[in-house]
Design a protein around this motif. Structure first.
Motif, mmCIF file in Angstrom:
data_model
loop_
_atom_site.group_PDB
_atom_site.id
_atom_site.type_symbol
_atom_site.label_atom_id
_atom_site.label_comp_id
_atom_site.label_asym_id
_atom_site.label_seq_id
_atom_site.Cartn_x
_atom_site.Cartn_y
_atom_site.Cartn_z
ATOM 1 N N ARG A 271 0.840 -1.207 0.000
ATOM 2 C CA ARG A 271 0.000 0.000 0.000
ATOM 3 C C ARG A 271 0.874 1.255 0.000
ATOM 4 O O ARG A 271 0.590 2.230 -0.709
ATOM 5 N N THR B 256 -2.926 -9.258 -6.526
ATOM 6 C CA THR B 256 -4.148 -8.443 -6.594
ATOM 7 C C THR B 256 -5.269 -9.069 -5.767
ATOM 8 O O THR B 256 -5.992 -8.379 -5.029
ATOM 9 N N LYS C 48 -6.893 -7.295 -2.495
ATOM 10 C CA LYS C 48 -8.330 -7.002 -2.432
ATOM 11 C C LYS C 48 -8.960 -7.623 -1.190
ATOM 12 O O LYS C 48 -9.804 -7.006 -0.527
ATOM 13 N N TYR D 176 -7.628 -5.389 1.870
ATOM 14 C CA TYR D 176 -8.074 -3.998 1.952
ATOM 15 C C TYR D 176 -9.477 -3.765 1.390
ATOM 16 O O TYR D 176 -9.958 -2.616 1.405
ATOM 17 N N GLU D 177 -10.111 -4.817 0.861
ATOM 18 C CA GLU D 177 -11.418 -4.720 0.219
ATOM 19 C C GLU D 177 -11.389 -3.687 -0.915
ATOM 20 O O GLU D 177 -12.340 -2.951 -1.160
ATOM 21 N N SER D 178 -10.252 -3.659 -1.574
ATOM 22 C CA SER D 178 -10.076 -2.743 -2.702
ATOM 23 C C SER D 178 -8.905 -3.254 -3.527
ATOM 24 O O SER D 178 -7.903 -3.730 -2.966
ATOM 25 N N THR D 179 -9.005 -3.139 -4.844
ATOM 26 C CA THR D 179 -7.914 -3.589 -5.693
ATOM 27 C C THR D 179 -6.794 -2.566 -5.695
ATOM 28 O O THR D 179 -7.025 -1.378 -5.425
ATOM 29 N N LEU E 154 -7.650 0.330 -8.068
ATOM 30 C CA LEU E 154 -8.639 1.271 -7.538
ATOM 31 C C LEU E 154 -7.978 2.211 -6.534
ATOM 32 O O LEU E 154 -8.239 3.430 -6.518
ATOM 33 N N LEU E 155 -7.119 1.675 -5.685
ATOM 34 C CA LEU E 155 -6.411 2.508 -4.716
ATOM 35 C C LEU E 155 -5.558 3.548 -5.443
ATOM 36 O O LEU E 155 -5.463 4.694 -5.022
ATOM 37 N N ILE F 298 -7.899 6.297 -6.690
ATOM 38 C CA ILE F 298 -8.364 7.135 -5.579
ATOM 39 C C ILE F 298 -7.287 8.117 -5.165
ATOM 40 O O ILE F 298 -7.529 9.299 -4.911
#
Length: 523
Positions: free
Chosen positions: A479, A505, A509, A512-515, A518-519, A522
């Motif tokens: 991250r 990936t 996901k 963090y419940e997000s790919t 996508l991060l 954002i």
């Protein structure tokens, strides 16, 4: 190259044939040219010749005398007869000499090429047959020799084998014989010490020229893949001297890159006693002269009267052994081993079957002590297999000393490091090496701890499984790298220890419940 001679009394005809024959095309080599058959016969007595091209009617001796010599002394030689002489007697003699073709002068290039095509085909077939025989002959010789040393061969069978070996060039007259066996093994380095087939074959090929002679035959035994036999032949009056056996062994031991052991039988008169001689030589491999170890071969006459087994079963006092391990004293452990192995020795000789049995019991006791402290060592888990193949008492003692030192070091580490210290070191190691392949099994070996015990210890100290901790560290670092917006997602995956970007990936996901993509957006 096919060595060829040309016999023709007319000079210009001979030179014309030499120019006419396509030598390079057929792989022919002109070994000699002669104007009469007498010169050709003298040349063939001392030189190899594969093909003879000869005239039949010459002024100074005809071709028949040359053909007679070929029939009696060079049956494998190919022949081409080129002549204007058509008498039936010559033709009949040529056929008897296996002439490939009988050609009449003048010979056209096309005709002689057709003949050479047939001859070359025949020569190549002979070469292939010789190659097959060259490959199978050593195997057949080895098979016959192994049958000869096997117990229970009837006398007529032994005689038949001796006759067959004699035809192959191994003359075994009814004289004195002695069997010397060599056993090979690698020094222990964490494996079972067995040599591969290619290593054994290479050693045999390198050794065979050094030991084989008119009175010695060297071959592999079928009973054990790492045993080799040197069959010595003395004279009608006396066997080979003891000094010859020792000198041969020392010579091979100096050159051998492996551990080498040798057992030597009593000498026997006549080949019928060879099977018994082989059994006596094999029995010698169970013994070792304690003072010299593998430095000297073992003679059957020295061990034939020894009692092989210990009088009483060996009992391992694990309380005493545990105390020695905790003390970490190598001297005390060696003294303990010396007392333990004492019943396995008779008259300065170690009896290896008893030695291995006692060593296996000691290794099992050490493994139980290690397991009680949650230590795990590959050497101890495979100890019985390793020890069973060892050919030297010194090798066995060295192996056990290595096992002792590893357990003693682990006990020492256990005293100096608490459970929290071990877990703290592992956590720090993960933080510094998260990009590498890391496994709990690998860390357990690093700290000499049972992997199941280490897993429980890590969970108790940190509140999370080791795999969860490793994933967390990697995801946090991933991250951080993604938010820097410097690296591609594939590069980030590799930097945090994921070889497969798709699996990275998926893991990201889930955590963090997000790919990662996508991060990145954002951000």
């Amino acid at each position: 190259m096919i060595r060829t001679i040309l016999c023709e009394d007319e000079y210009w005809v001979r030179k014309g044939l030499i120019r006419q024959i396509p030598w390079d095309r057929y792989g022919l080599e002109l070994a000699g040219e002669f104007s009469n058959s007498s010169q050709a016969v003298e040349f063939m007595k001392n030189n190899r010749v594969d093909l003879v091209i000869t005239d039949m009617n010459m002024k100074d001796g005809d071709g028949l005398s040359l053909l007679d010599h070929i029939i009696s002394s060079h049956a494998e030689c190919e022949i081409i007869v080129i002549s204007g002489y058509t008498d039936f007697a010559y033709t009949k003699k040529a056929i008897q000499a296996s002439v490939c073709e009988y050609l009449l002068k003048p010979v056209e290039t096309e005709e002689i090429c057709k003949v050479l095509d047939k001859i070359i085909l025949r020569v190549r077939e002979k070469e292939k047959l010789q190659e097959r025989e060259a490959k199978t002959a050593p195997l057949l010789q080895e098979q016959l020799l192994n049958t000869l040393v096997s117990a229970g061969s009837p006398e007529e069978t032994s005689q038949k084998i001796v006759n067959e070996l004699s035809q192959m060039g191994f003359s075994l007259s009814d004289t004195w014989f002695t069997v010397q066996i060599f056993a090979l093994r690698k020094e222990f380095t964490g494996t079972d010490g067995m040599l591969t087939d290619s290593e054994l074959q290479r050693w045999f090929r390198n050794t065979e020229p050094l030991v084989s002679s008119d009175n010695r035959i060297f071959f592999r035994t079928k009973r054990s893949r790492e045993h080799f036999i040197l069959l010595w032949q003395g004279t009608d009056q006396a066997p080979v001297s003891k000094a010859d056996f020792i000198l041969t062994y020392r010579k091979l031991a100096e050159l051998c890159p492996y551990l080498l052991k040798s057992g030597i039988s009593d000498s026997v008169k006549g080949y019928s006693g060879i099977p018994l001689s082989y059994r006596h030589a094999a029995a010698c491999l169970d013994y070792e002269l304690a003072e010299f170890g593998l430095a000297r071969p073992v003679f059957y006459e020295d061990i034939s009267q020894l009692s092989p087994a210990p009088a009483d079963p060996v009992i391992i006092d694990e309380a005493v052994l545990t105390g020695i391990i905790k003390s970490g004293s190598v001297y005390e452990f060696k003294k303990y081993m010396s007392d333990l192995f004492l019943p396995c020795c008779r008259n300065s000789y170690c009896y290896l079957p008893s030695y291995r049995n006692t060593a296996s019991k000691l290794a099992l006791s050490m493994e139980r002590i290690a397991a009680g402290k949650n230590f795990s060592f590959s050497e101890l888990s495979g100890a019985i297999r390793y020890i069973s193949g060892m050919i030297s008492a010194e090798e066995i003692r060295s192996f056990l000393s290595v096992c002792f030192q590893k357990i003693a070091e682990s006990c020492k580490y256990e005293k100096n490091a608490s459970a929290k210290d071990v877990v703290a070191e592992i956590k720090e190691y993960v933080r510094l090496n998260y990009s590498e392949e890391i496994s709990l099994m690998e860390l357990a070996r690093k700290y000499y701890i049972n992997h199941i015990y280490l897993s429980r210890l890590f969970k108790a100290e940190t509140g999370e499984n080791f795999s969860s901790y490793l994933t967390r560290i990697r995801m946090e670092k991933a991250r951080e790298l993604i938010l820097r917006d410097t690296f591609k997602i594939k590069e980030v995956a590799e930097m945090v220890g994921f070889k497969n970007p798709y699996y990275f990936t998926k893991t990201f996901k889930k955590y963090y419940e997000s790919t990662p993509a996508l991060l990145e957006k954002i951000k």
